[in-house]
Design an enzyme around this catalytic site. Structure first.
Site, short mmCIF file in Angstrom:
data_model
loop_
_atom_site.label_atom_id
_atom_site.label_comp_id
_atom_site.label_asym_id
_atom_site.label_seq_id
_atom_site.Cartn_x
_atom_site.Cartn_y
_atom_site.Cartn_z
N GLU A 34 0.88 -1.17 0.00
CA GLU A 34 0.00 0.00 0.00
C GLU A 34 0.92 1.22 0.00
O GLU A 34 1.83 1.30 0.83
CB GLU A 34 -0.87 -0.02 1.26
CG GLU A 34 -1.87 1.11 1.25
CD GLU A 34 -2.79 1.13 2.46
OE1 GLU A 34 -2.72 0.20 3.30
OE2 GLU A 34 -3.56 2.09 2.56
N ARG A 41 5.81 -13.21 9.54
CA ARG A 41 6.48 -11.93 9.28
C ARG A 41 7.93 -11.99 9.73
O ARG A 41 8.27 -12.70 10.66
CB ARG A 41 5.82 -10.82 10.11
CG ARG A 41 4.41 -10.49 9.76
CD ARG A 41 3.82 -9.55 10.81
NE ARG A 41 4.37 -8.19 10.70
CZ ARG A 41 3.82 -7.26 9.94
NH1 ARG A 41 2.74 -7.50 9.25
NH2 ARG A 41 4.35 -6.06 9.90
N LYS A 47 4.66 0.56 9.43
CA LYS A 47 4.73 1.85 8.76
C LYS A 47 4.14 2.95 9.62
O LYS A 47 4.62 4.08 9.62
CB LYS A 47 3.97 1.79 7.43
CG LYS A 47 4.81 1.19 6.32
CD LYS A 47 4.08 1.24 5.00
CE LYS A 47 3.12 0.09 4.87
NZ LYS A 47 2.56 -0.07 3.53
#
Ligand code: ATP
Ligand code: MG
Length: 562
Positions: A40, A266, A276
């Protein structure tokens, strides 16, 4: 790379995902592998994203398939062109290429809209007039089923009419949503009639003001994958519970592709945050120097710091792809960086905290050029000439006035080897009025040129040095971990966990002149001091060098290499 062209090194070592792919190829389910990396554009990429990039692009390379770069741009409020551009730059820097396959979820807005109408036509989606609070309250909990919306049984015609008017901009933001009609009692909360469209008047970086409704991530993602013919949709474990929804959408619309979603753990690093949102907070609050601050775990920060991209690809390789949540010690990343630079960094000498030495029996005004190896183990790096003269700088920490017996560096009356030069003996110590040592007087033995004595006399210590009249003045920045706690993300306020000593600036450093002769992007090893690269983004009179990493075991190494 030493591998022969017939057996190129694999990007991704065997793991549960490659085994699924191998089986799919063997069974004929797929003939070509297509993956995607779907960021994104709402921030800069960090080390965690690198794991996903190396996995998706790496698998595509290993299997001679392809990997798409798809911007998942469904949340215009937080997205920007700057972020999108930085993401492309970072992926290229890592050495991957999407070729022609650059896509945007927003490219599919019209198609997605049509699929939403298809769900309505099939009685599988409805417009809900409940407020966001009511929707949340009626969703139930892990132990209690949700409550059906009073609008759940609207007719297909009414739903179509309302959805079209949502698109046309007839209703205010947040007043209605489109929901999938699945099961409000499902044990999986994601299946309790998830919202698939919301009304939001927000300018979009690509579609401008064309849309006032935007599709939600879960609806968009799987359909985008299918539209692009993705074979394996690799994502992180938190999406495991979303997989039934991913499949539900694809099972209930007319589309002839159904990618397999596979989840992996992850990448998390100790002493680091990989979110982020949190990284953005550090930037916004001015707690770091921007997204590319050399202490940041962003790819742009690491690039600026001087980390070689190969080291990050190696980190992705050595941390493996699994379903087990683990947090990797920072030393693993640092080790990858050091290993790569030990192989690739030419050696030079630089004195970070200089102490002047006058060699009293060396002729005044004379310069002598000595030959130094650019790499102690790799002859292909060649040699260079370094200037030597009567006045040199040595590292302040390489001198001790009251040295213990085991201190093998400079001390009154002791002899050491100057790397690639001569043996010198300290004969006098000059101090200022406050008693600080400001200069040493030494004598040298002209017989020891190159660093060996013809009479077989041994010295235990070898120190680095720089000729004073030839030295390049520089500023050096030393970095330490950005956080002082192992898991800052777990803190109530992670900004309180910042390490106040994460940046140390040294001025008046003295470097051998060859560091300015090469390419400004060369990563050097300053012998015994670590790996360094020039940081050209500072507007200072003298060059600024970042320390990329210190050397591990610097003493043991240089003595053996000598
Ligand atoms: P963040 O939490 O930092 O915002 P995100 O997952 O929301 O990360 P995206 O832009 O959606 O950010 O991520 C793009 C891809 O990178 C996704 O497929 C995501 O699963 C993957 N990814 C993000 N963080 C990690 C991580 N720490 N390890 C591995 N993959 C990750
Ligand atoms: Mg995400």
């Amino acid at each position: 790379m030493s591998e022969t062209p017939e057996t190129p090194a694999k990007n991704v070592s065997d793991n549960f995902i490659t085994r699924i792919i191998d089986a799919d190829l063997a069974s004929g389910k797929h003939r070509q592998i297509v993956t995607r990396f779907p960021p994104e554009p709402n921030g800069y990429l960090h080390i965690g994203h690198a794991k996903s990039i190396c996995l998706n692009f790496g698998i595509a390379e290993d299997y001679k398939g392809r990997c798409h770069l798809r911007f998942d741009d469904t949340n215009p409020a937080k997205e920007s062109v700057e972020y999108a551009e930085s993401i492309k730059r970072d992926i290229q820097w890592l050495g991957f290429d999407w070729g022609e396959h650059l896509y945007h979820a927003s490219d599919y807005f019209e198609t997605l809209y049509n699929y939403a109408e298809e769900l309505i036509q099939k009685g599988l989606a409805y417009v809900d007039d409940q407020s966001p609070e009511e929707i949340r309250a009626n969703r139930g909990t892990l132990t209690e089923p949700g409550v059906n919306s009073p609008y759940r049984d609207r007719s297909v015609e009414e739903n179509l009419d309302l959805f079209r008017r949502m698109r046309a901009g007839e209703f205010p933001d947040g007043s209605r949503v489109l929901r999938a009609k699945i099961d409000m009692a499902s044990p999986n909360l994601n299946l309790r009639d998830p919202v698939i469209y919301r009304i939001k008047r927000q300018h979009h970086i690509r579609t401008g003001d064309k849309w006032v409704i935007y599709p939600m991530y879960d609806f968009t993602h799987g359909i985008s994958d299918a539209l692009e013919g993705i074979t394996h949709s690799l994502c992180t474990l938190e999406f495991e519970d979303h997989r039934p929804l991913y499949d539900w959408f694809l099972d209930n619309i007319t589309i002839d592709c159904h990618p397999q979603q596979i989840e992996f753990a992850r990448l998390e690093l100790q002493y680091t945050v990989t979110s982020k949102r949190k990284l953005n907070q550090l930037v916004e609050q001015g707690l770091v120097d921007g997204w590319d601050d050399p202490r940041m775990p962003t790819l742009s920060g690491m690039r600026r710091r001087g980390y070689p991209p190969e080291a990050i690809r190696e980190l992705a390789r050595v941390t493996h792809v699994t379903k087990n949540k683990t947090t990797i010690p920072l030393s693993v990343l640092e080790g990858c960086v050091r290993d790569e630079m030990n192989k690739t960094a030419p050696r030079v000498m630089g004195v970070l905290e200089p102490l002047k030495v006058v060699i009293e029996n060396y002729p005044e005004g004379e310069t002598e050029w000595l030959t130094a190896k650019n790499h102690p183990q790799d002859e292909s790096f060649g040699t260079r000439e370094i200037p030597f003269s009567r006045e040199i700088y040595v590292e302040r920490s390489d001198f001790m006035e009251d040295a213990p017996r085991k201190f093998f560096r400079l001390a009154p009356g002791r002899e050491v080897r100057l790397r690639y030069a001569y043996y010198v003996t300290c004969t006098d110590v000059i101090k200022d009025e406050e008693g600080n040592v400001i200069e040493l007087r030494c004598t040298y033995d002209p017989q020891t040129r190159g660093g060996n004595s013809p009479d077989g006399r041994k010295v235990k210590g070898t120190i680095h040095w720089v000729s004073a009249p030839h030295a390049v003045d520089a500023e050096v920045r030393l970095y330490d971990r950005l956080f002082r706690t192992k898991n800052p993300a777990a803190s109530e306020d992670f900004t309180k966990d910042l390490n106040p000593e994460s940046l140390k600036i040294l001025r008046g450093c003295k470097l051998e002149p060859s560091v300015l002769e090469g390419d400004a992007s060369t990563r050097y090893q300053f012998e015994r001091m670590g790996y360094f690269v020039r940081d050209t983004q500072h507007e200072t009179d003298v060059p600024v060098f970042n320390r990329i990493e210190s050397l591990r075991d610097s003493w043991g190494k240089i003595e053996k290499a000598g």
